[in-house]
Design an enzyme around this catalytic site. Structure first.
Site, PDB file in Angstrom:
ATOM      1  N   CYS A  25       6.120   0.018   6.929  1.00 27.61           N
ATOM      2  CA  CYS A  25       5.725   1.188   6.142  1.00 27.61           C
ATOM      3  C   CYS A  25       6.893   1.585   5.253  1.00 27.61           C
ATOM      4  O   CYS A  25       8.034   1.606   5.711  1.00 27.61           O
ATOM      5  CB  CYS A  25       5.375   2.328   7.094  1.00 27.61           C
ATOM      6  SG  CYS A  25       4.880   3.837   6.262  1.00 27.61           S
ATOM      7  N   LEU A  26       6.596   1.902   3.982  1.00 26.60           N
ATOM      8  CA  LEU A  26       7.672   2.285   3.064  1.00 26.60           C
ATOM      9  C   LEU A  26       8.344   3.591   3.500  1.00 26.60           C
ATOM     10  O   LEU A  26       9.464   3.872   3.090  1.00 26.60           O
ATOM     11  CB  LEU A  26       7.128   2.413   1.632  1.00 26.60           C
ATOM     12  CG  LEU A  26       6.602   1.106   1.017  1.00 26.60           C
ATOM     13  CD1 LEU A  26       6.056   1.353  -0.377  1.00 26.60           C
ATOM     14  CD2 LEU A  26       7.692   0.041   0.994  1.00 26.60           C
ATOM     15  N   HIS A  75      -4.182   1.646   7.780  1.00 26.44           N
ATOM     16  CA  HIS A  75      -2.815   2.178   7.800  1.00 26.44           C
ATOM     17  C   HIS A  75      -2.678   3.313   6.769  1.00 26.44           C
ATOM     18  O   HIS A  75      -2.150   4.377   7.080  1.00 26.44           O
ATOM     19  CB  HIS A  75      -1.834   1.032   7.506  1.00 26.44           C
ATOM     20  CG  HIS A  75      -0.394   1.440   7.381  1.00 26.44           C
ATOM     21  ND1 HIS A  75       0.579   0.994   8.246  1.00 26.44           N
ATOM     22  CD2 HIS A  75       0.248   2.240   6.489  1.00 26.44           C
ATOM     23  CE1 HIS A  75       1.750   1.518   7.894  1.00 26.44           C
ATOM     24  NE2 HIS A  75       1.577   2.268   6.819  1.00 26.44           N
ATOM     25  N   GLU A  76      -3.191   3.059   5.551  1.00 23.17           N
ATOM     26  CA  GLU A  76      -3.056   4.064   4.479  1.00 23.17           C
ATOM     27  C   GLU A  76      -3.953   5.275   4.740  1.00 23.17           C
ATOM     28  O   GLU A  76      -3.564   6.408   4.453  1.00 23.17           O
ATOM     29  CB  GLU A  76      -3.374   3.452   3.113  1.00 23.17           C
ATOM     30  CG  GLU A  76      -2.498   2.268   2.698  1.00 23.17           C
ATOM     31  CD  GLU A  76      -1.006   2.499   2.827  1.00 23.17           C
ATOM     32  OE1 GLU A  76      -0.566   3.665   2.744  1.00 23.17           O
ATOM     33  OE2 GLU A  76      -0.281   1.513   3.044  1.00 23.17           O
ATOM     34  N   GLN A 113       2.812   9.994   1.106  1.00 26.15           N
ATOM     35  CA  GLN A 113       4.183   9.466   1.172  1.00 26.15           C
ATOM     36  C   GLN A 113       5.042   9.878  -0.013  1.00 26.15           C
ATOM     37  O   GLN A 113       6.260   9.782   0.050  1.00 26.15           O
ATOM     38  CB  GLN A 113       4.145   7.931   1.261  1.00 26.15           C
ATOM     39  CG  GLN A 113       3.529   7.433   2.556  1.00 26.15           C
ATOM     40  CD  GLN A 113       3.413   5.921   2.535  1.00 26.15           C
ATOM     41  OE1 GLN A 113       2.430   5.384   2.050  1.00 26.15           O
ATOM     42  NE2 GLN A 113       4.425   5.238   3.043  1.00 26.15           N
ATOM     43  N   HIS A 171      -2.248   7.674   6.917  1.00 28.43           N
ATOM     44  CA  HIS A 171      -1.287   8.544   6.218  1.00 28.43           C
ATOM     45  C   HIS A 171      -1.980   9.810   5.707  1.00 28.43           C
ATOM     46  O   HIS A 171      -1.425  10.894   5.775  1.00 28.43           O
ATOM     47  CB  HIS A 171      -0.674   7.811   5.016  1.00 28.43           C
ATOM     48  CG  HIS A 171       0.494   6.944   5.356  1.00 28.43           C
ATOM     49  ND1 HIS A 171       1.643   7.431   5.963  1.00 28.43           N
ATOM     50  CD2 HIS A 171       0.726   5.628   5.146  1.00 28.43           C
ATOM     51  CE1 HIS A 171       2.508   6.438   6.119  1.00 28.43           C
ATOM     52  NE2 HIS A 171       1.980   5.329   5.634  1.00 28.43           N
ATOM     53  N   GLY A 203       0.835  -1.194   0.000  1.00 33.55           N
ATOM     54  CA  GLY A 203       0.000   0.000   0.000  1.00 33.55           C
ATOM     55  C   GLY A 203       0.872   1.248   0.000  1.00 33.55           C
ATOM     56  O   GLY A 203       1.996   1.209   0.508  1.00 33.55           O
TER      57      GLY A 203
HETATM   58 NI    NI Z   1       2.787   3.433   5.532  1.00 35.42          NI
END
Ligand code: NI
Length: 170
Positions: A92-93, A134-135, A51, A138, A46
């Site tokens: 998380c990226l 989670h997304e 991000q 963000h 995701g």
């Molecule tokens: Ni993340």
């Protein structure tokens, strides 16, 4: 298509609250494609527009086993969440290499728009529900490490600040 640079925690831009998408145009389509390519390239499941420093309510995801079900969610809204929760190991990226358990609703119901501006409703459970929550965090400027203890978060922050300082020196 292009790979987009991903903001790394504790970059303050990760705390920006995203605005709803209003233009369903070619630029939005290109951004979605680039975000998907960036997500697959980093082995993520995701990625939120936040991000990649674009502060619009746009998420791309693929929680399928084969990584062949790309999915774009625009202006997602949480309609309902279960009382039942689960704790899954999240990563998380924007916080590479850090994985920790976060408690989330096990089931959610959301509505979202697709790239054509069509509204859809969705019932998600388990991994898919965790990923959406989670997304969506963000998009509200929230990174998953904020759910961890103060001590853990401080350690993670210190580690990334140090790494970034070394990178700028190199
Ligand atoms: Ni993340």
């Amino acid at each position: 298509m292009a790979l987009l640079p991903i903001l790394c925690y504790p970059d303050p831009r990760l705390h920006t609250v995203a605005k709803p998408v209003s233009a369903f145009d070619l630029a939005l389509e290109t951004l979605s494609k680039d975000m998907l390519e960036t997500m697959y390239d980093s082995n993520g499941i995701g990625l939120a527009a936040t991000q990649v420093d674009v502060h619009l309510r746009l998420i791309v995801m693929d929680t399928s086993e084969e990584h062949n079900e790309p999915w774009v969610l625009i202006n997602p809204e949480l309609l309902e969440k279960s009382e039942e929760t689960l704790i899954a190991e999240e990563g998380c990226l924007s916080v590479p290499g850090i994985f920790d358990g976060v408690e989330r609703a096990q089931e959610i119901r959301i509505s979202y728009l697709d790239l054509q501006g069509q509204r859809h409703a969705l019932h998600a459970t388990d991994l898919q529900a965790v990923c959406i929550q989670h997304e969506m965090d963000h998009l509200m400027g929230r990174v998953f490490v904020e759910y961890l203890s103060f001590l853990k978060r401080s350690r993670i922050k210190a580690k990334f600040v140090k790494a970034q300082r070394q990178n700028t020196r190199a």
